[in-house]
Design a protein around this motif. Structure first.
Motif, PDB file in Angstrom:
ATOM      1  N   TRP A 103       0.858  -1.188   0.000  1.00 33.08           N
ATOM      2  CA  TRP A 103       0.000   0.000   0.000  1.00 33.08           C
ATOM      3  C   TRP A 103       0.892   1.236   0.000  1.00 33.08           C
ATOM      4  O   TRP A 103       1.859   1.320   0.773  1.00 33.08           O
ATOM      5  CB  TRP A 103      -0.914   0.049   1.230  1.00 33.08           C
ATOM      6  N   TYR A 104       0.527   2.184  -0.898  1.00 39.37           N
ATOM      7  CA  TYR A 104       1.214   3.465  -0.989  1.00 39.37           C
ATOM      8  C   TYR A 104       0.188   4.582  -0.808  1.00 39.37           C
ATOM      9  O   TYR A 104      -0.983   4.421  -1.142  1.00 39.37           O
ATOM     10  CB  TYR A 104       1.849   3.659  -2.371  1.00 39.37           C
ATOM     11  N   LYS A 105       0.678   5.735  -0.338  1.00 41.74           N
ATOM     12  CA  LYS A 105      -0.150   6.934  -0.259  1.00 41.74           C
ATOM     13  C   LYS A 105       0.477   7.995  -1.153  1.00 41.74           C
ATOM     14  O   LYS A 105       1.691   8.247  -1.060  1.00 41.74           O
ATOM     15  CB  LYS A 105      -0.216   7.441   1.191  1.00 41.74           C
ATOM     16  N   GLN A 106      -0.344   8.600  -2.027  1.00 40.12           N
ATOM     17  CA  GLN A 106       0.128   9.705  -2.867  1.00 40.12           C
ATOM     18  C   GLN A 106      -0.609  10.971  -2.457  1.00 40.12           C
ATOM     19  O   GLN A 106      -1.833  11.043  -2.562  1.00 40.12           O
ATOM     20  CB  GLN A 106      -0.099   9.410  -4.351  1.00 40.12           C
ATOM     21  N   ASP A 107       0.142  11.974  -2.020  1.00 47.47           N
ATOM     22  CA  ASP A 107      -0.501  13.190  -1.529  1.00 47.47           C
ATOM     23  C   ASP A 107      -0.821  14.142  -2.680  1.00 47.47           C
ATOM     24  O   ASP A 107      -0.593  13.830  -3.856  1.00 47.47           O
ATOM     25  CB  ASP A 107       0.360  13.863  -0.450  1.00 47.47           C
ATOM     26  N   SER A 108      -1.333  15.290  -2.312  1.00 46.70           N
ATOM     27  CA  SER A 108      -1.802  16.246  -3.323  1.00 46.70           C
ATOM     28  C   SER A 108      -0.658  16.792  -4.181  1.00 46.70           C
ATOM     29  O   SER A 108      -0.889  17.293  -5.281  1.00 46.70           O
ATOM     30  CB  SER A 108      -2.549  17.395  -2.664  1.00 46.70           C
ATOM     31  N   LYS A 109       0.581  16.682  -3.701  1.00 42.91           N
ATOM     32  CA  LYS A 109       1.739  17.137  -4.486  1.00 42.91           C
ATOM     33  C   LYS A 109       2.372  15.980  -5.264  1.00 42.91           C
ATOM     34  O   LYS A 109       3.460  16.116  -5.814  1.00 42.91           O
ATOM     35  CB  LYS A 109       2.788  17.775  -3.570  1.00 42.91           C
ATOM     36  N   LYS A 110       1.663  14.863  -5.290  1.00 40.97           N
ATOM     37  CA  LYS A 110       2.077  13.680  -6.070  1.00 40.97           C
ATOM     38  C   LYS A 110       3.222  12.897  -5.436  1.00 40.97           C
ATOM     39  O   LYS A 110       3.757  11.997  -6.075  1.00 40.97           O
ATOM     40  CB  LYS A 110       2.467  14.056  -7.513  1.00 40.97           C
ATOM     41  N   PHE A 111       3.615  13.236  -4.195  1.00 41.08           N
ATOM     42  CA  PHE A 111       4.634  12.431  -3.529  1.00 41.08           C
ATOM     43  C   PHE A 111       4.034  11.078  -3.138  1.00 41.08           C
ATOM     44  O   PHE A 111       2.967  11.012  -2.541  1.00 41.08           O
ATOM     45  CB  PHE A 111       5.177  13.134  -2.291  1.00 41.08           C
ATOM     46  N   LEU A 112       4.760  10.027  -3.469  1.00 37.55           N
ATOM     47  CA  LEU A 112       4.322   8.650  -3.180  1.00 37.55           C
ATOM     48  C   LEU A 112       5.157   8.090  -2.055  1.00 37.55           C
ATOM     49  O   LEU A 112       6.384   8.148  -2.103  1.00 37.55           O
ATOM     50  CB  LEU A 112       4.572   7.772  -4.399  1.00 37.55           C
ATOM     51  N   LYS A 113       4.482   7.475  -1.077  1.00 34.28           N
ATOM     52  CA  LYS A 113       5.225   6.921   0.043  1.00 34.28           C
ATOM     53  C   LYS A 113       4.675   5.557   0.402  1.00 34.28           C
ATOM     54  O   LYS A 113       3.460   5.364   0.477  1.00 34.28           O
ATOM     55  CB  LYS A 113       5.123   7.860   1.248  1.00 34.28           C
ATOM     56  N   ILE A 114       5.582   4.604   0.613  1.00 30.28           N
ATOM     57  CA  ILE A 114       5.174   3.258   1.018  1.00 30.28           C
ATOM     58  C   ILE A 114       4.563   3.310   2.415  1.00 30.28           C
ATOM     59  O   ILE A 114       5.020   4.061   3.291  1.00 30.28           O
ATOM     60  CB  ILE A 114       6.376   2.283   1.001  1.00 30.28           C
ATOM     61  N   MET A 115       3.507   2.529   2.604  1.00 25.98           N
ATOM     62  CA  MET A 115       2.896   2.429   3.930  1.00 25.98           C
ATOM     63  C   MET A 115       3.157   1.038   4.515  1.00 25.98           C
ATOM     64  O   MET A 115       3.679   0.894   5.610  1.00 25.98           O
ATOM     65  CB  MET A 115       1.387   2.661   3.835  1.00 25.98           C
ATOM     66  N   PHE A 116       2.734   0.016   3.780  1.00 24.34           N
ATOM     67  CA  PHE A 116       2.836  -1.365   4.261  1.00 24.34           C
ATOM     68  C   PHE A 116       3.201  -2.285   3.104  1.00 24.34           C
ATOM     69  O   PHE A 116       2.952  -1.977   1.942  1.00 24.34           O
ATOM     70  CB  PHE A 116       1.484  -1.854   4.808  1.00 24.34           C
ATOM     71  N   SER A 117       3.759  -3.449   3.487  1.00 24.03           N
ATOM     72  CA  SER A 117       3.942  -4.512   2.508  1.00 24.03           C
ATOM     73  C   SER A 117       3.748  -5.852   3.194  1.00 24.03           C
ATOM     74  O   SER A 117       4.178  -6.047   4.331  1.00 24.03           O
ATOM     75  CB  SER A 117       5.334  -4.433   1.880  1.00 24.03           C
ATOM     76  N   TYR A 118       3.080  -6.770   2.481  1.00 23.78           N
ATOM     77  CA  TYR A 118       2.878  -8.128   2.957  1.00 23.78           C
ATOM     78  C   TYR A 118       3.505  -9.094   1.965  1.00 23.78           C
ATOM     79  O   TYR A 118       3.321  -8.954   0.752  1.00 23.78           O
ATOM     80  CB  TYR A 118       1.382  -8.450   3.064  1.00 23.78           C
ATOM     81  N   ASN A 119       4.225 -10.073   2.477  1.00 20.80           N
ATOM     82  CA  ASN A 119       4.767 -11.141   1.644  1.00 20.80           C
ATOM     83  C   ASN A 119       4.121 -12.441   2.093  1.00 20.80           C
ATOM     84  O   ASN A 119       4.331 -12.879   3.227  1.00 20.80           O
ATOM     85  CB  ASN A 119       6.287 -11.210   1.774  1.00 20.80           C
ATOM     86  N   ASN A 120       3.320 -13.025   1.224  1.00 18.58           N
ATOM     87  CA  ASN A 120       2.636 -14.275   1.558  1.00 18.58           C
ATOM     88  C   ASN A 120       1.883 -14.173   2.892  1.00 18.58           C
ATOM     89  O   ASN A 120       2.028 -15.028   3.770  1.00 18.58           O
ATOM     90  CB  ASN A 120       3.643 -15.417   1.660  1.00 18.58           C
ATOM     91  N   LYS A 121       1.116 -13.117   3.013  1.00 17.41           N
ATOM     92  CA  LYS A 121       0.258 -12.833   4.177  1.00 17.41           C
ATOM     93  C   LYS A 121       1.022 -12.382   5.419  1.00 17.41           C
ATOM     94  O   LYS A 121       0.421 -12.173   6.468  1.00 17.41           O
ATOM     95  CB  LYS A 121      -0.620 -14.041   4.544  1.00 17.41           C
ATOM     96  N   GLU A 122       2.342 -12.229   5.304  1.00  9.15           N
ATOM     97  CA  GLU A 122       3.123 -11.798   6.466  1.00  9.15           C
ATOM     98  C   GLU A 122       3.592 -10.363   6.277  1.00  9.15           C
ATOM     99  O   GLU A 122       4.151 -10.020   5.226  1.00  9.15           O
ATOM    100  CB  GLU A 122       4.327 -12.719   6.651  1.00  9.15           C
ATOM    101  N   LEU A 123       3.414  -9.523   7.296  1.00 10.22           N
ATOM    102  CA  LEU A 123       3.815  -8.122   7.222  1.00 10.22           C
ATOM    103  C   LEU A 123       5.338  -8.016   7.176  1.00 10.22           C
ATOM    104  O   LEU A 123       6.027  -8.527   8.068  1.00 10.22           O
ATOM    105  CB  LEU A 123       3.278  -7.368   8.443  1.00 10.22           C
ATOM    106  N   ILE A 124       5.876  -7.351   6.113  1.00 10.17           N
ATOM    107  CA  ILE A 124       7.328  -7.210   6.024  1.00 10.17           C
ATOM    108  C   ILE A 124       7.776  -5.752   6.018  1.00 10.17           C
ATOM    109  O   ILE A 124       8.935  -5.462   6.284  1.00 10.17           O
ATOM    110  CB  ILE A 124       7.907  -7.933   4.782  1.00 10.17           C
ATOM    111  N   ILE A 125       6.895  -4.832   5.664  1.00  9.29           N
ATOM    112  CA  ILE A 125       7.210  -3.406   5.729  1.00  9.29           C
ATOM    113  C   ILE A 125       6.081  -2.722   6.474  1.00  9.29           C
ATOM    114  O   ILE A 125       4.909  -2.903   6.148  1.00  9.29           O
ATOM    115  CB  ILE A 125       7.373  -2.753   4.345  1.00  9.29           C
ATOM    116  N   ASN A 126       6.443  -1.956   7.485  1.00  2.00           N
ATOM    117  CA  ASN A 126       5.453  -1.206   8.256  1.00  2.00           C
ATOM    118  C   ASN A 126       6.063   0.148   8.546  1.00  2.00           C
ATOM    119  O   ASN A 126       6.830   0.290   9.495  1.00  2.00           O
ATOM    120  CB  ASN A 126       5.108  -1.965   9.541  1.00  2.00           C
ATOM    121  N   GLU A 127       5.804   1.114   7.664  1.00  2.00           N
ATOM    122  CA  GLU A 127       6.392   2.440   7.820  1.00  2.00           C
ATOM    123  C   GLU A 127       5.719   3.192   8.953  1.00  2.00           C
ATOM    124  O   GLU A 127       4.767   2.718   9.560  1.00  2.00           O
ATOM    125  CB  GLU A 127       6.281   3.201   6.511  1.00  2.00           C
TER     126      GLU A 127
END
Lengths: 112, 114
Positions: free
Chosen positions: B34-58
Motif C-alpha cells: 500500500w502506498y499513499k500519494q498526496d496532493s503534491k504527487k509524492f508517493l510513500k510506502i505504507m505497508f507490505s505483505y509477503n505471503n500474508k506476512e507483514l514485512i514493511i510497516n512504515e
C-alpha cells in the motif's frame, strides 16, 4: 522522507522532440526504477537498472545511472502526445528487499 | 483482465468515519503493498505483505490497519478518518518482496474527507 529529487519538476516539449529528466538520490542503492503515471491512473513500470549497470534501453527509452554522482537520467526519444504523463524514479536501497522510495516526479507535456 | 484492482475508485466520507479499501491481484504474486500519494504527487510506502506476512510497516498512524486474508488480497482499514488522510491510495504487487523487482500498481482509490 523522499529519497530522491527529480529535475525538472515539469517539462513541455513538441511532439518529435526528445525529453530528458534527471533523478538524484542520497543513499547507496541496489537498483533504480522508472515509472510512468498517466493522469488518474496507477504507475506503470518502465525500466529497472541495477547499481552495477550504467545504461539501459527499452524502445524509445534510455536510462543512465551514475552511482558516483548518485544520479540517473531518463531520455524519451522522438516523443509522442501519448508520452504525456508524470515520470517517477524510485530507488531500492541496499539490503532493502523491494522497498521503493520515490522521487517527486517530472510532469511531461508533449504538445502535438 | 485487470492485474491489480482496487475498490472503490472514489471514496468521499466524513471526518471521524471508518472505511476500508480492498485490493486484489490476479498475477500470482507473493507480495503486495500500500502506498499513499498526496496532493503534491509524492508517493510513500505504507505497508507490505509477503505471503500474508507483514514485512514493511512504515511510520503510519495506527488508525491504519492492513489485512491480508490470502496472498492475492490486501485490504486497508482506516479508523477515525482525519482531513489529512485525503489522498490517493495505491495498491501494488510484485512477484517477490525480498528481491528488487518491478511492481504492478492498481489505479488508485481517491479518498476525500469532508
Amino acid at each position: 522522507s523522499q529519497q530522491g529529487e527529480e529535475d525538472p519538476q515539469a517539462l513541455s516539449i513538441q511532439e518529435g522532440e526528445n525529453a530528458t529528466m534527471n533523478c538524484s538520490y542520497k543513499t547507496s542503492i541496489n537498483n533504480l526504477q522508472w515509472y510512468r503515471q498517466n493522469s488518474g491512473r496507477g504507475l506503470v513500470h518502465l525500466i529497472l537498472i541495477r547499481s552495477n549497470e550504467r545504461e539501459k534501453h527499452s524502445g524509445r527509452l534510455r536510462v543512465t545511472l551514475d552511482t558516483s554522482k548518485k544520479s540517473s537520467s531518463l531520455l524519451i526519444t522522438a516523443s509522442r502526445a501519448a508520452d504525456t504523463a508524470s515520470y517517477f524514479c524510485a530507488t531500492v536501497a541496499t539490503a532493502a528487499g523491494n522497498k521503493l522510495t520515490f522521487g517527486g516526479g517530472t510532469r511531461v507535456l508533449v504538445k502535438p | 483482465d485487470t492485474a491489480v484492482s482496487q475498490t472503490p475508485k472514489y471514496l468521499v466520507t466524513q471526518m471521524g468515519n471508518d472505511k476500508s479499501i480492498k485490493c486484489e491481484q490476479n498475477l500470482g504474486h507473493d507480495t503486495m503493498y500500500w502506498y499513499k500519494q498526496d496532493s503534491k504527487k509524492f508517493l510513500k510506502i505504507m505497508f507490505s505483505y509477503n505471503n500474508k506476512e507483514l514485512i514493511i510497516n512504515e511510520t503510519v498512524p495506527n488508525r491504519f490497519s492492513p489485512k491480508s486474508p490470502d496472498k492475492a488480497h490486501l485490504n486497508l482499514h482506516i479508523n477515525s478518518l482525519e482531513l489529512g488522510d485525503s489522498a490517493v491510495y495505491f495498491c501494488a504487487s510484485s512477484q517477490d518482496g525480498t528481491r528488487p523487482q518491478p511492481q504492478h500498481f492498481g489505479d488508485g482509490t481517491r479518498l476525500s474527507i469532508l
